[in-house]
Motif scaffolding. Structure first.
Motif, mmCIF file in Angstrom:
data_model
loop_
_atom_site.group_PDB
_atom_site.id
_atom_site.type_symbol
_atom_site.label_atom_id
_atom_site.label_comp_id
_atom_site.label_asym_id
_atom_site.label_seq_id
_atom_site.Cartn_x
_atom_site.Cartn_y
_atom_site.Cartn_z
ATOM 1 N N ASN A 154 -16.579 26.242 17.033
ATOM 2 C CA ASN A 154 -16.148 27.547 17.528
ATOM 3 C C ASN A 154 -14.623 27.621 17.452
ATOM 4 O O ASN A 154 -13.928 26.657 17.800
ATOM 5 N N HIS A 155 -14.139 28.733 16.986
ATOM 6 C CA HIS A 155 -12.700 28.997 17.033
ATOM 7 C C HIS A 155 -12.525 30.487 17.283
ATOM 8 O O HIS A 155 -12.986 31.314 16.494
ATOM 9 N N ASN A 156 -11.872 30.824 18.370
ATOM 10 C CA ASN A 156 -11.780 32.220 18.785
ATOM 11 C C ASN A 156 -10.636 32.971 18.109
ATOM 12 O O ASN A 156 -9.496 32.502 18.094
ATOM 13 N N LEU A 157 -10.962 34.154 17.592
ATOM 14 C CA LEU A 157 -9.914 35.057 17.110
ATOM 15 C C LEU A 157 -9.177 35.696 18.285
ATOM 16 O O LEU A 157 -8.025 36.103 18.152
ATOM 17 N N GLU A 158 -9.848 35.837 19.411
ATOM 18 C CA GLU A 158 -9.316 36.331 20.691
ATOM 19 C C GLU A 158 -9.084 37.845 20.730
ATOM 20 O O GLU A 158 -9.429 38.502 21.695
ATOM 21 N N THR A 159 -8.457 38.409 19.704
ATOM 22 C CA THR A 159 -8.190 39.848 19.713
ATOM 23 C C THR A 159 -7.998 40.338 18.284
ATOM 24 O O THR A 159 -8.011 39.546 17.331
ATOM 25 N N VAL A 160 -7.833 41.634 18.128
ATOM 26 C CA VAL A 160 -7.678 42.232 16.798
ATOM 27 C C VAL A 160 -6.278 41.923 16.259
ATOM 28 O O VAL A 160 -5.341 41.685 17.036
ATOM 29 N N PRO A 161 -6.108 41.897 14.939
ATOM 30 C CA PRO A 161 -4.822 41.460 14.365
ATOM 31 C C PRO A 161 -3.613 42.263 14.829
ATOM 32 O O PRO A 161 -2.521 41.704 14.995
ATOM 33 N N ARG A 162 -3.768 43.555 15.074
ATOM 34 C CA ARG A 162 -2.629 44.379 15.505
ATOM 35 C C ARG A 162 -2.017 43.886 16.804
ATOM 36 O O ARG A 162 -0.800 44.038 17.039
ATOM 37 N N LEU A 163 -2.832 43.278 17.658
ATOM 38 C CA LEU A 163 -2.363 42.866 18.982
ATOM 39 C C LEU A 163 -1.865 41.425 19.038
ATOM 40 O O LEU A 163 -1.414 40.974 20.087
ATOM 41 N N TYR A 164 -1.935 40.702 17.930
ATOM 42 C CA TYR A 164 -1.500 39.299 17.942
ATOM 43 C C TYR A 164 -0.055 39.103 18.420
ATOM 44 O O TYR A 164 0.212 38.216 19.229
ATOM 45 N N PRO A 165 0.918 39.888 17.950
ATOM 46 C CA PRO A 165 2.292 39.658 18.408
ATOM 47 C C PRO A 165 2.454 39.743 19.922
ATOM 48 O O PRO A 165 3.253 39.005 20.508
ATOM 49 N N ALA A 166 1.690 40.613 20.563
ATOM 50 C CA ALA A 166 1.802 40.780 22.014
ATOM 51 C C ALA A 166 0.933 39.797 22.783
ATOM 52 O O ALA A 166 1.299 39.353 23.870
ATOM 53 N N VAL A 167 -0.230 39.437 22.220
ATOM 54 C CA VAL A 167 -1.215 38.653 22.958
ATOM 55 C C VAL A 167 -1.113 37.161 22.674
ATOM 56 O O VAL A 167 -1.155 36.331 23.575
ATOM 57 N N ARG A 168 -0.989 36.792 21.410
ATOM 58 C CA ARG A 168 -0.912 35.372 21.035
ATOM 59 C C ARG A 168 0.094 35.190 19.899
ATOM 60 O O ARG A 168 -0.260 34.975 18.745
ATOM 61 N N PRO A 169 1.391 35.268 20.244
ATOM 62 C CA PRO A 169 2.457 35.304 19.238
ATOM 63 C C PRO A 169 2.593 34.044 18.385
ATOM 64 O O PRO A 169 3.176 34.101 17.300
ATOM 65 N N MET A 170 2.084 32.903 18.841
ATOM 66 C CA MET A 170 2.208 31.667 18.065
ATOM 67 C C MET A 170 0.981 31.399 17.191
ATOM 68 O O MET A 170 0.901 30.383 16.507
ATOM 69 N N ASP A 172 -2.051 32.929 14.288
ATOM 70 C CA ASP A 172 -2.072 33.716 13.065
ATOM 71 C C ASP A 172 -3.525 34.083 12.749
ATOM 72 O O ASP A 172 -4.377 33.205 12.611
ATOM 73 N N TYR A 173 -3.795 35.360 12.637
ATOM 74 C CA TYR A 173 -5.162 35.861 12.427
ATOM 75 C C TYR A 173 -5.780 35.282 11.160
ATOM 76 O O TYR A 173 -6.908 34.775 11.167
ATOM 77 N N GLU A 174 -5.056 35.351 10.054
ATOM 78 C CA GLU A 174 -5.581 34.865 8.779
ATOM 79 C C GLU A 174 -5.805 33.351 8.817
ATOM 80 O O GLU A 174 -6.754 32.839 8.215
ATOM 81 N N LYS A 212 -16.423 42.406 10.651
ATOM 82 C CA LYS A 212 -16.635 42.323 9.201
ATOM 83 C C LYS A 212 -15.843 41.154 8.608
ATOM 84 O O LYS A 212 -16.320 40.477 7.690
ATOM 85 N N ASP A 213 -14.643 40.920 9.138
ATOM 86 C CA ASP A 213 -13.854 39.776 8.673
ATOM 87 C C ASP A 213 -14.579 38.467 8.970
ATOM 88 O O ASP A 213 -14.582 37.536 8.150
ATOM 89 N N LEU A 214 -15.198 38.373 10.142
ATOM 90 C CA LEU A 214 -15.939 37.164 10.493
ATOM 91 C C LEU A 214 -17.170 36.989 9.601
ATOM 92 O O LEU A 214 -17.470 35.876 9.153
ATOM 93 N N ILE A 215 -17.856 38.065 9.339
ATOM 94 C CA ILE A 215 -19.010 37.989 8.447
ATOM 95 C C ILE A 215 -18.580 37.553 7.044
ATOM 96 O O ILE A 215 -19.285 36.798 6.359
ATOM 97 N N SER A 216 -17.397 37.983 6.620
ATOM 98 C CA SER A 216 -16.913 37.642 5.270
ATOM 99 C C SER A 216 -16.661 36.141 5.109
ATOM 100 O O SER A 216 -16.620 35.633 3.984
#
Length: 286
Positions: A154-170, A172-174, A212-216
């Protein structure tokens, strides 16, 4: 924001006592305690917990997480054996192991994870799920964990990519998607899983795009739960998502092709984790 009725959890302090004392005895951390999980009372009363290895101090600065940040202690070489001993003592059927992020270690703690999995795999009939960090995209670190043969990674994406800078700045979504993809490339028999929090200002369209990204990358399981603010120093809740919307996300997830989707206000990545692998196995026999 005032919590709605569906977010209120009743906890009987006496239910926590046994597990709290037991964890002190075996000298192990749990994410249940460190992350202030709302389901801790329920899980502890059933003598289950998600063990958190490699200490209780994280090297990342995610703004949603209650785990302490700073400079971690050296690894405890005996910890993998103590985790296995605890799993035996609790008579676990499904063990979930997570960690603090250890960017201070060359392999991000992958070898410590692998040792823990191998110790747990000595227990007959036990299935093992690991909730890992991104290992900074280190392919050898990912391979090390995969080769220890956990049943679920398991590895959590945690949130949508737009919110990464505010939520988990260190983070990387990709890079996180890459980890999940790499696991399947290395061993397609291992189930992969990811989870997100909602209520941070994301839109439904963004959540569906993330699905959809996870399914891909052939992700098998997904969890969706409500973000809860651990303290005033953490990022604020934007909204409390309704149970109806969670059910909508669940149906969308199955429609997109996930083998298992847990979606609800109190759902957490490791909460009732055995249900996911059981559901997939049952569906395979239909």
């Amino acid at each position: 924001m005032k919590k709605p009725e569906w977010m209120k959890v009743k906890v009987n302090p006496t239910e926590l006592k046994y597990m709290e004392e037991f964890l002190k005895t075996v000298k192990l951390n749990t994410v249940c305690q460190s992350a202030h999980c709302p389901n801790m009372g329920e899980c502890f009363s059933r003598k289950t917990a998600t063990f958190m290895i490699m200490g209780n101090v994280c090297t990342r600065n995610c703004r949603f997480c209650a785990v302490d940040k700073g400079h971690p202690m050296p690894l405890d070489d005996d910890e993998p054996m103590r985790v296995a001993e605890a799993a035996r003592a609790l008579n676990l059927k499904h063990a979930v192991i997570t960690c603090v992020t250890r960017d201070d270690l060359p392999d991000g703690g992958a070898s410590h994870f692998a040792r823990t999995v191998r110790e747990l795999k000595k227990i007959p009939g036990l299935t093992v799920e690991v909730l890992v960090s991104d290992f900074r995209g280190n392919e050898e670190a990912i391979r090390t964990v995969v080769e220890s043969k956990p049943d679920v990674i398991n590895h959590n994406l945690e949130t949508v990519p737009r919110l990464y800078p505010a939520v988990r700045p260190m983070a990387d979504y990709e890079r996180s998607l890459f980890l999940l993809k790499k696991v399947k490339e290395l061993d397609s028999a291992i189930y992969t899983k990811s989870g997100i929090m909602v209520g941070l200002g994301e839109t439904e369209e963004e959540v569906v795009d993330l699905m959809k990204d996870l399914i891909s990358v052939s992700c098998d399981m997904m969890t969706i739960g409500q973000y809860l603010r651990p303290s005033l120093s953490h990022i604020a809740v934007v909204e409390y998502v309704t149970p109806e919307q969670f059910e909508r996300y669940r149906k969308i997830g199955y429609g997109l092709g996930f083998k298992y989707v847990a979606s609800g206000p109190l759902v957490r990545s490791s909460y009732n984790a055995a249900e996911g692998i059981d559901a997939i196995k049952e569906s395979a026999f239909r």
